[in-house]
Design a protein around this motif. Structure first.
Motif, short mmCIF file in Angstrom:
data_model
loop_
_atom_site.label_atom_id
_atom_site.label_comp_id
_atom_site.label_asym_id
_atom_site.label_seq_id
_atom_site.Cartn_x
_atom_site.Cartn_y
_atom_site.Cartn_z
N ARG A 45 -1.51 7.10 13.86
CA ARG A 45 -2.00 5.86 13.26
C ARG A 45 -1.41 5.70 11.86
O ARG A 45 -1.44 6.63 11.06
N VAL A 46 -0.89 4.50 11.57
CA VAL A 46 -0.31 4.16 10.27
C VAL A 46 -1.11 3.03 9.67
O VAL A 46 -1.26 1.96 10.28
N MET A 47 -1.64 3.25 8.46
CA MET A 47 -2.49 2.26 7.79
C MET A 47 -2.02 2.06 6.36
O MET A 47 -2.12 2.98 5.54
N PRO A 48 -1.51 0.89 6.01
CA PRO A 48 -1.17 0.63 4.61
C PRO A 48 -2.42 0.58 3.74
O PRO A 48 -3.41 -0.10 4.08
N VAL A 49 -2.37 1.32 2.65
CA VAL A 49 -3.44 1.27 1.65
C VAL A 49 -3.06 0.30 0.55
O VAL A 49 -3.90 -0.35 -0.05
N SER A 50 -1.77 0.21 0.26
CA SER A 50 -1.20 -0.80 -0.63
C SER A 50 0.24 -0.98 -0.19
O SER A 50 0.68 -0.37 0.80
N ASP A 51 1.00 -1.79 -0.92
CA ASP A 51 2.39 -2.00 -0.53
C ASP A 51 3.20 -0.71 -0.61
O ASP A 51 4.19 -0.54 0.11
N GLU A 52 2.77 0.23 -1.49
CA GLU A 52 3.53 1.47 -1.69
C GLU A 52 2.80 2.71 -1.20
O GLU A 52 3.32 3.82 -1.34
#
Length: 944
Positions: A45-52
């Motif tokens: 699973r891949v989850m962006p927390v912010s753009d970086e």
């Protein structure tokens, strides 16, 4: 019990049930790889927390835990991202980061906005092996990443083996006195990885070090079977107690020392292991020496290790040997125990493929799933900013905390503590803080938090005396309690005391030995009770700051790791195996939240012996534990402090002079070589200590006040006084750095790679660092050295702070290092604000400031000011003044002040002093003249 959320229907356990092989929702994407190995990921699973910042989880079951992270703050904002796919990968893209997840095997790769690969998981690099402990089923976890040949890696917390760049290295991550493990690495390729796991972990090789019996061994007489161990029980007479062959050298803890010869006395002992070892395979072997006492180890006559540590607090040394199968290497280990039972061990890791050793690998003993955070930026500072965005801001420390801290082990009475502070004031030695170390309570009342009235007749009056002398007091508060205290009983009735030490009748070292244990800091209720108790007994009396000792937790010193787990098991969150490393984080959380709830105005200050990722959000400074009074420990603190700071935790300190004292120093006589060395050791350490985030002296007897270390006329006294005063002159610079820590996520103590990463020669330099943007600190760490080599990074020139003399960059030079001075250099293109001579940090707030401009390149600096002690800066109550120097037109611009706060000095006087290649100006030269400026907050331009 753990809560498990099913992020996909049960059929998602089988890739064939999902036509696309992945699922997307508003928080991220889950991929179900087509090909999975026995212990590989069934779902990624891949989850962006912010753009970086990207969170990646891998599950061996297809289900993901809903447990909240102890490290990362709640993910409470929606991040815009897009999802796309082709035949091979699923792509998750934010505005500046793209992540590709292989449909075939779940390998994750990270790219920047231009499509350049930053980091990639290794093929078959995700492993989750089923395990069970305490009736809980979980997994051993490992994640491996490819690593480019030209990157350097830093962080991992604070360790004592003189290692700086962790590229290709191994480090075991657990908490121990003098060892602080933080599962974060920072790359010169401007990315970081935060490994979100709390169990015993390993960076690099996932295997534990193996015993010496992995080698074919021969004794001194050539007999196969082990090295010859010669036990001399009286080194004065050379009497051999026993000589025997030993295939292992494993005396590292309270259990294994039972293997020493029965009846052997360590009081005047000397033990030697000698013989040959023969590897059974080719390659580089990594050796780990665990030592206390005086220890020397030779391989084929070459000295590999020469160390000392006190008997009760061992350390480690590492070295490598490139070996060939069938070739013998002569080994000699000379060991003089430091009186009483000491600890020693020698182990090794057999070779791995050199390409494999280059990989980045995190292994953890226990977890429900793999969890890590990838973060990137345009610089290493940028990456640390992402780290703090994820795990919490580090506060602006109170200004008084940036002043001098005087401590000793220990002030035994009220008169001793008050007398020490008054002596500092009498001698006009700058000081802001005095420390009340442990055992101020009655001898059988550990955990009562009550002063022994026989020795501290009026604690409130003592604290008032400290405050009346413009100082603050920090007090030692352990998480430890004796069963006869009311505080223990309050914890115990709620089930919040660890019981194993009580069941096993573990006695501590306080004569004649007392039963006790630690509270469970993982319990929210226990944390609240801990704060309530110290609030009632100590904070209400006026205590300013907290010293949280033994927070590894060190329930029993020198216990094996396995027994340490038993001593803190179970925790309120689950098995101690799973939560082994995070006790200090939880303990600090309770104090920070408790004090801010009780008093939301005054800044919290916590000094703690252990630490973990996220500690910075709780007002903490970590110190390096009970290090020894020896040159090798002084040297080891330099990379230890740098790497700790590059782990995202900005506030670090150490016991200047070392805590545990070698016997040769305890009763050193005036005029002796031992006294000369003792004074020089403390002088050199003091010089270094003035340029770490917290300037703090502490240690066992002899007493550590500078007037007890040397008479006033001695160069040691004069040097220590000079650096104390220098620290206070630099207070405008230093306090501005603490402002930058909060407002810009800055790092004060900086490895050279942070500012000069393009200069590959700095990547492995472990004995120089930047203190802020301008000062390069070059400690001296060998007895009688009066010169040392310094490398000057090639981004420009450098000025000798003391003389103003210019030195070109890009070269190594042997520089002068007289007894009284440590080499200090200022980066070309710097502005350093300098204050007057003061005796405490808040003195003379409206005094004129000197601005030292080190010309040759454009320069800038942001002067930060606020109310010094409260949290109003969080709501905008602070000011900044930006200074900009333009080299081309030789002009200094003092920009208009931004912001304001109650009590702000509205009108200031600045004096500008220019240092250039043609104008060498010594720092703090009383004869130098400068251009004076009256500043009222409006923009001013000054031609120089």
């Amino acid at each position: 019990m753990k809560t498990i959320v099913v992020v996909a229907l049960l059929c998602a356990l089988f890739a064939g049930c999902s036509p696309k092989g992945y699922q997307a929702d508003e928080s991220g994407v889950t991929v179900f790889p087509k090909q999975t190995t026995e212990n590989g990921a069934k779902a990624v699973r891949v989850m962006p927390v912010s753009d970086e910042i990207i969170r990646v989880s891998a599950s061996a079951t297809g289900q993901f835990s809903a447990d909240s992270s102890l490290i990362a703050l709640p993910e409470d904002k929606q991040v815009e991202f897009t999802t796309s796919e082709d035949d091979q990968v699923v792509k998750v893209a934010t505005a500046s980061t793209t992540v590709e997840i292989s449909k075939e095997n779940g390998v994750v790769r990270f790219f920047d906005q231009d499509g350049n690969e930053i980091l990639a998981g290794a093929e078959n690099g995700t492993t989750m092996k089923p395990m069970e402990v305490d009736g809980v089923k979980a997994f051993e976890l490992q994640q491996v990443f490819d690593s480019s040949d030209d990157e350097a890696l830093y962080g991992l917390g604070q360790h004592q083996a003189d290692e700086m760049n962790y590229k290709g290295k191994n480090e075991e991550l657990f908490q121990y006195n003098t060892k602080v493990s933080v599962p974060f690495i920072l790359s010169t390729q401007n990315y970081g990885i935060l490994w979100d796991n709390y169990s015993l972990s390993r960076f690099g090789d996932p295997r534990p070090y193996g015993q010496m019996d992995q080698f074919i061994q021969y004794g001194k007489d050539g007999k196969e079977g082990g090295l010859t161990a010669t036990y001399i029980d009286d080194s004065r007479k050379g009497h051999v107690f026993v000589e025997r062959q030993e295939p292992t050298i494993d005396y590292e803890n309270l259990e294994t020392i039972n293997k020493f010869p029965e009846g052997f006395s360590f009081d005047h002992a000397q033990i030697t292991w000698e013989g040959d070892i023969e590897a059974q395979e080719n390659g580089v072997f990594n050796f780990l020496l665990y030592y206390a006492g005086y220890t020397k180890l030779y391989i084929d006559g070459q000295l590999m290790v020469d160390k000392w540590r006190t008997a009760w607090n061992p350390s480690v040394a590492k070295f490598q040997v490139d070996m060939k199968a069938g070739q013998r290497f002569h080994v000699k280990l000379d060991w003089i125990p430091d009186g009483g039972v000491s600890y020693i061990g020698l182990k090794a890791l057999s070779p791995v493929d050199p390409e494999q050793q280059k990989h980045i690998s995190f292994y953890s003993e226990m977890g429900n799933q793999i969890d890590y955070y990838f973060m990137k930026g345009s610089s290493m500072d940028d990456v640390i900013s992402r780290y703090r965005e994820l795990t919490g801001k580090a506060q602006v420390m109170p200004k008084w905390a940036m002043g001098f801290w005087q401590s000793r082990e220990r002030y035994k009475t009220q008169d001793e503590l008050e007398g020490a502070l008054k002596e500092f004031r009498k001698r006009h030695i700058p000081i802001d803080n005095i420390v009340m170390d442990w055992s101020y309570w009655k001898v059988d009342q550990w955990g009562s938090h009550e002063f022994d009235p026989a020795r501290f007749t009026d604690p409130e009056a003592m604290i008032k005396t400290v405050h009346d002398n413009n100082a603050h007091i920090l007090i030692s508060v352990w998480p430890k309690f004796y069963p006869n205290t009311e505080h223990y009983k309050e914890f115990d009735k709620n089930g919040w005391m660890y019981q194993q030490a009580i069941k096993d009748s573990i006695l501590d070292w306080i004569y004649p030995g007392h039963l006790g244990s630690f509270y469970d800091a993982y319990s929210p209720g226990a944390r609240k009770l801990f704060w309530k108790q110290i609030d009632e007994k100590l904070y209400s009396k006026g205590i300013d700051a907290w010293w949280l000792d033994a927070t590894e937790p060190d329930i029993l010193s020198n216990a094996s790791v396995e027994y340490r787990k038993k001593l803190m098991n179970p925790t309120a969150l689950g098995s101690s195996t799973q939560y082994f490393n995070a006790f200090a984080l939880m303990n600090a959380k309770g104090i920070y939240e408790g004090q801010r709830a009780k008093n939301p105005v005054d800044r919290v200050f916590i000094l703690t012996r252990s630490g973990f990722a996220g500690m910075q959000r709780y007002g903490t400074t970590t110190w390096s534990g009970d290090i020894g009074t020896c040159w090798e420990d002084l040297e080891a603190q330099i990379p230890a402090g740098i790497n700790f700071s590059m782990s995202g935790l900005p506030y670090w300190t150490m016991d200047i002079g070392g805590f545990s004292v070698q016997k040769k120093f305890e009763n050193a006589k005036e005029g002796s070589e031992e006294m000369a060395e003792w004074r020089e050791l403390n002088t050199r350490w003091y010089q270094f200590g003035a340029f770490v985030p917290l300037f703090r002296v502490h240690g066992q007897y002899p007493y550590r006040e500078i007037y007890n270390l040397a008479p006033e006329s001695h160069p040691a006294y004069q040097s220590m006084l000079y650096y104390n005063k220098l620290r206070y002159h630099l207070m405008p610079y230093i306090y501005s750095l603490t402002g930058a820590v909060y407002h810009h996520d800055y790092t004060m103590m900086r490895g050279l790679a942070m500012d000069f990463a393009s200069d590959k020669r700095v990547l492995n330099i472990d004995d120089q660092f930047m203190f802020g943007p301008s000062l390069m600190v070059c400690p001296v760490y060998h007895f009688k050295d009066r010169q040392r080599d310094v490398y000057f990074p090639n981004s420009g020139g450098w000025y000798n702070l003391y003389t103003g003399k210019y030195m070109a960059g890009g070269q190594k030079q042997s520089v002068d290092a007289p007894y009284e001075r440590m080499p200090l250099f200022v980066r070309e293109g710097s502005i350093i604000p300098v204050g007057p001579e003061i005796e405490y940090a808040a003195e003379k707030p409206d005094a004129p400031l000197d601005l030292y401009v080190y010309a040759g390149k454009d320069a800038s600096f942001e002067l930060y000011e606020d109310e010094n002690t409260n949290y109003n800066y969080e709501n905008g109550a602070f000011s900044t003044i930006q200074f900009n120097y333009n080299e081309a037109d030789k002009k200094l611009t003092i920009q208009a002040r931004e912001g304001e706060f109650p009590g702000m000095v509205a009108n200031r006087k600045f004096r500008v002093i220019v240092v250039s290649r043609d104008n060498a100006v010594p720092f703090l030269d009383s004869d130098v003249s400068g251009k004076e400026i009256d500043y009222n907050g409006e923009k001013v331009e000054v031609s120089l």
